[in-house]
Motif scaffolding. Structure first.
Motif, PDB file in Angstrom:
ATOM      1  N   LEU A 184       0.841  -1.185   0.000  1.00 48.26           N
ATOM      2  CA  LEU A 184       0.000   0.000   0.000  1.00 48.26           C
ATOM      3  C   LEU A 184       0.877   1.236   0.000  1.00 48.26           C
ATOM      4  N   ILE A 185       0.309   2.347  -0.386  1.00 49.78           N
ATOM      5  CA  ILE A 185       1.049   3.605  -0.385  1.00 49.78           C
ATOM      6  C   ILE A 185       1.204   4.089   1.055  1.00 49.78           C
ATOM      7  N   LEU A 186       2.411   4.525   1.385  1.00 47.54           N
ATOM      8  CA  LEU A 186       2.691   5.135   2.685  1.00 47.54           C
ATOM      9  C   LEU A 186       3.332   6.492   2.447  1.00 47.54           C
ATOM     10  N   ASP A 187       2.681   7.544   2.913  1.00 48.38           N
ATOM     11  CA  ASP A 187       3.257   8.877   2.810  1.00 48.38           C
ATOM     12  C   ASP A 187       3.121   9.591   4.155  1.00 48.38           C
ATOM     13  N   SER A 188       3.486  10.867   4.182  1.00 47.41           N
ATOM     14  CA  SER A 188       3.510  11.578   5.462  1.00 47.41           C
ATOM     15  C   SER A 188       2.121  11.711   6.074  1.00 47.41           C
ATOM     16  N   ARG A 189       1.090  11.846   5.252  1.00 46.35           N
ATOM     17  CA  ARG A 189      -0.265  11.945   5.813  1.00 46.35           C
ATOM     18  C   ARG A 189      -0.650  10.658   6.535  1.00 46.35           C
ATOM     19  N   LEU A 190      -0.365   9.535   5.912  1.00 49.82           N
ATOM     20  CA  LEU A 190      -0.684   8.257   6.544  1.00 49.82           C
ATOM     21  C   LEU A 190       0.139   8.075   7.816  1.00 49.82           C
ATOM     22  N   ALA A 191       1.426   8.436   7.754  1.00 51.00           N
ATOM     23  CA  ALA A 191       2.301   8.276   8.917  1.00 51.00           C
ATOM     24  C   ALA A 191       1.811   9.101  10.104  1.00 51.00           C
ATOM     25  N   ARG A 192       1.266  10.289   9.824  1.00 54.06           N
ATOM     26  CA  ARG A 192       0.780  11.135  10.916  1.00 54.06           C
ATOM     27  C   ARG A 192      -0.440  10.526  11.597  1.00 54.06           C
ATOM     28  N   VAL A 193      -1.298   9.864  10.818  1.00 51.75           N
ATOM     29  CA  VAL A 193      -2.442   9.180  11.409  1.00 51.75           C
ATOM     30  C   VAL A 193      -1.960   8.051  12.314  1.00 51.75           C
ATOM     31  N   LEU A 194      -1.006   7.257  11.805  1.00 52.47           N
ATOM     32  CA  LEU A 194      -0.484   6.144  12.607  1.00 52.47           C
ATOM     33  C   LEU A 194       0.252   6.654  13.842  1.00 52.47           C
ATOM     34  N   ARG A 195       0.933   7.781  13.712  1.00 53.69           N
ATOM     35  CA  ARG A 195       1.629   8.360  14.865  1.00 53.69           C
ATOM     36  C   ARG A 195       0.635   8.732  15.960  1.00 53.69           C
ATOM     37  N   ALA A 196      -0.431   9.425  15.590  1.00 54.48           N
ATOM     38  CA  ALA A 196      -1.431   9.840  16.574  1.00 54.48           C
ATOM     39  C   ALA A 196      -2.107   8.618  17.205  1.00 54.48           C
ATOM     40  N   HIS A 197      -2.390   7.612  16.381  1.00 57.97           N
ATOM     41  CA  HIS A 197      -3.025   6.406  16.906  1.00 57.97           C
ATOM     42  C   HIS A 197      -2.075   5.646  17.833  1.00 57.97           C
ATOM     43  N   ALA A 221       8.997  10.906   7.146  1.00 55.29           N
ATOM     44  CA  ALA A 221       9.694  10.361   5.975  1.00 55.29           C
ATOM     45  C   ALA A 221      10.766   9.372   6.436  1.00 55.29           C
ATOM     46  N   ASP A 222      11.430   8.754   5.437  1.00 47.09           N
ATOM     47  CA  ASP A 222      12.587   7.882   5.698  1.00 47.09           C
ATOM     48  C   ASP A 222      12.248   6.695   6.600  1.00 47.09           C
ATOM     49  N   TRP A 223      11.115   6.042   6.334  1.00 50.17           N
ATOM     50  CA  TRP A 223      10.755   4.876   7.129  1.00 50.17           C
ATOM     51  C   TRP A 223      11.589   3.675   6.705  1.00 50.17           C
ATOM     52  N   THR A 224      11.900   2.828   7.656  1.00 48.59           N
ATOM     53  CA  THR A 224      12.644   1.602   7.365  1.00 48.59           C
ATOM     54  C   THR A 224      11.712   0.580   6.721  1.00 48.59           C
ATOM     55  N   SER A 225      12.296  -0.463   6.139  1.00 50.50           N
ATOM     56  CA  SER A 225      11.477  -1.537   5.573  1.00 50.50           C
ATOM     57  C   SER A 225      10.693  -2.243   6.683  1.00 50.50           C
ATOM     58  N   HIS A 226      11.263  -2.300   7.876  1.00 52.16           N
ATOM     59  CA  HIS A 226      10.535  -2.884   9.017  1.00 52.16           C
ATOM     60  C   HIS A 226       9.299  -2.048   9.333  1.00 52.16           C
ATOM     61  N   ARG A 227       9.457  -0.728   9.318  1.00 54.17           N
ATOM     62  CA  ARG A 227       8.311   0.140   9.601  1.00 54.17           C
ATOM     63  C   ARG A 227       7.234  -0.036   8.536  1.00 54.17           C
ATOM     64  N   TYR A 228       7.662  -0.203   7.290  1.00 54.50           N
ATOM     65  CA  TYR A 228       6.694  -0.427   6.215  1.00 54.50           C
ATOM     66  C   TYR A 228       5.941  -1.738   6.440  1.00 54.50           C
ATOM     67  N   ASP A 229       6.634  -2.755   6.910  1.00 60.82           N
ATOM     68  CA  ASP A 229       5.982  -4.032   7.191  1.00 60.82           C
ATOM     69  C   ASP A 229       4.951  -3.885   8.313  1.00 60.82           C
ATOM     70  N   ILE A 230       5.285  -3.136   9.361  1.00 58.55           N
ATOM     71  CA  ILE A 230       4.337  -2.902  10.450  1.00 58.55           C
ATOM     72  C   ILE A 230       3.120  -2.142   9.919  1.00 58.55           C
ATOM     73  N   TYR A 231       3.357  -1.164   9.081  1.00 59.44           N
ATOM     74  CA  TYR A 231       2.274  -0.402   8.471  1.00 59.44           C
ATOM     75  C   TYR A 231       1.317  -1.318   7.708  1.00 59.44           C
ATOM     76  N   LEU A 232       1.870  -2.212   6.889  1.00 57.71           N
ATOM     77  CA  LEU A 232       1.029  -3.125   6.121  1.00 57.71           C
ATOM     78  C   LEU A 232       0.239  -4.053   7.041  1.00 57.71           C
ATOM     79  N   GLN A 233       0.893  -4.555   8.084  1.00 59.29           N
ATOM     80  CA  GLN A 233       0.175  -5.418   9.017  1.00 59.29           C
ATOM     81  C   GLN A 233      -1.011  -4.687   9.638  1.00 59.29           C
ATOM     82  N   TRP A 234      -0.763  -3.447  10.064  1.00 56.96           N
ATOM     83  CA  TRP A 234      -1.832  -2.681  10.710  1.00 56.96           C
ATOM     84  C   TRP A 234      -2.958  -2.375   9.731  1.00 56.96           C
TER      85      TRP A 234
END
Length: 269
Positions: A184-197, A221-234
């Protein structure tokens, strides 16, 4: 406080176990029902389109035939489904053209989009074979999984996670044999939602350190591949929860990506 991976792992585990609060499901359900917001995408995000200026892209090669003629000075639109079709018909040796389509959709009217895309495909500082790297990323996407493909694309100078994940997203939509979770696409808007959650989740669990850890792992920005994997799981887990609790919510996780990008739910408000 200094960064502690153990604490980050604890926060990730808590997030992945915690279902969305009822207020979030209600807000997302309202977004899905709204005629000018989610309702057009109940049957898929394919119609979701962006506007771009074809004549601004004359410096970028190759140019996919499916996109508008660059000799025109009027604006054009390109949808997610049109980009998927470009990827679906891409053959070996043609991944740079598919990449261009993903970047046109990703940048839209952004003025620096054409220059940045041209620089990635023909970098001046450290030349790399963009076609080879893109092909390798698709291969790893199909055989290993999104995190490996994500790491592969980081070799392209100037291509950050927000735009490399667009390439992975469209590649997977066009080729269902992808290994692992669908990208899935991950950008700063999505990251901010996950940060707040993540902050809300941590505070609920009594983690007094949640805010600085969340700010680090869900930075802009500059998320690791591990962070991307956590994002996809969530995102996949949360989509399953929405499908079970929100009437009419479809099982495709890219609808949640679009909804969060559109501001359908803002944790903490």
């Amino acid at each position: 406080m200094g960064f502690d991976q153990r604490l980050a792992d604890m926060l990730d585990e808590a997030m992945l176990k915690r279902p969305l609060p009822p207020t979030a499901a209600a807000q997302l359900g309202s977004w899905l029902d709204a005629p000018q917001r989610g309702r057009p995408y109940r049957n898929g995000t394919g119609p979701h389109s962006v506007t771009y200026s074809p004549h601004h892209w004359t410096s970028v090669t190759p140019w996919p035939d499916a996109l508008a003629d660059r000799s025109t000075t009027t604006s054009a639109q390109v949808s997610r489904e049109q980009v998927v079709e470009v990827f679906r018909h891409t053959r070996p040796g043609g991944w740079t053209g598919a990449f261009t389509a993903s970047q046109v959709w990703g940048h839209g009217r952004t003025g620096y989009g054409p220059h940045r895309t041209a620089a990635i495909l023909a970098p001046e500082a450290i030349p790399v074979d963009a076609e080879r790297i893109l092909a390798e990323a698709v291969h790893r996407l199909n055989t290993v999984g999104p995190s490996s493909a994500y790491t592969t694309l980081l070799a392209l100078k100037g291509l950050g996670p927000a735009f490399l994940t667009k390439f992975l997203y469209f590649a997977a939509k066009a080729r269902p044999e992808t290994a692992g979770l669908a990208p899935l696409i991950l950008d700063s808007r999505l990251a901010r939602v996950l940060r707040a959650h993540a902050i809300d989740t941590g505070e609920e669990a009594g983690y007094t350190w949640a805010e600085p850890i969340a700010a680090r792992i869900w930075r802009d920005a500059d998320w690791t591949s591990h962070r991307y994997d956590i994002y996809l799981q969530w995102m996949h887990t949360t989509t399953a929860h929405l499908t079970a609790t929100v009437p009419g919510w479809p099982p495709e996780p890219d609808l949640l990506e679009l909804a969060l990008f559109d501001g359908a739910w803002k944790p903490g408000t």
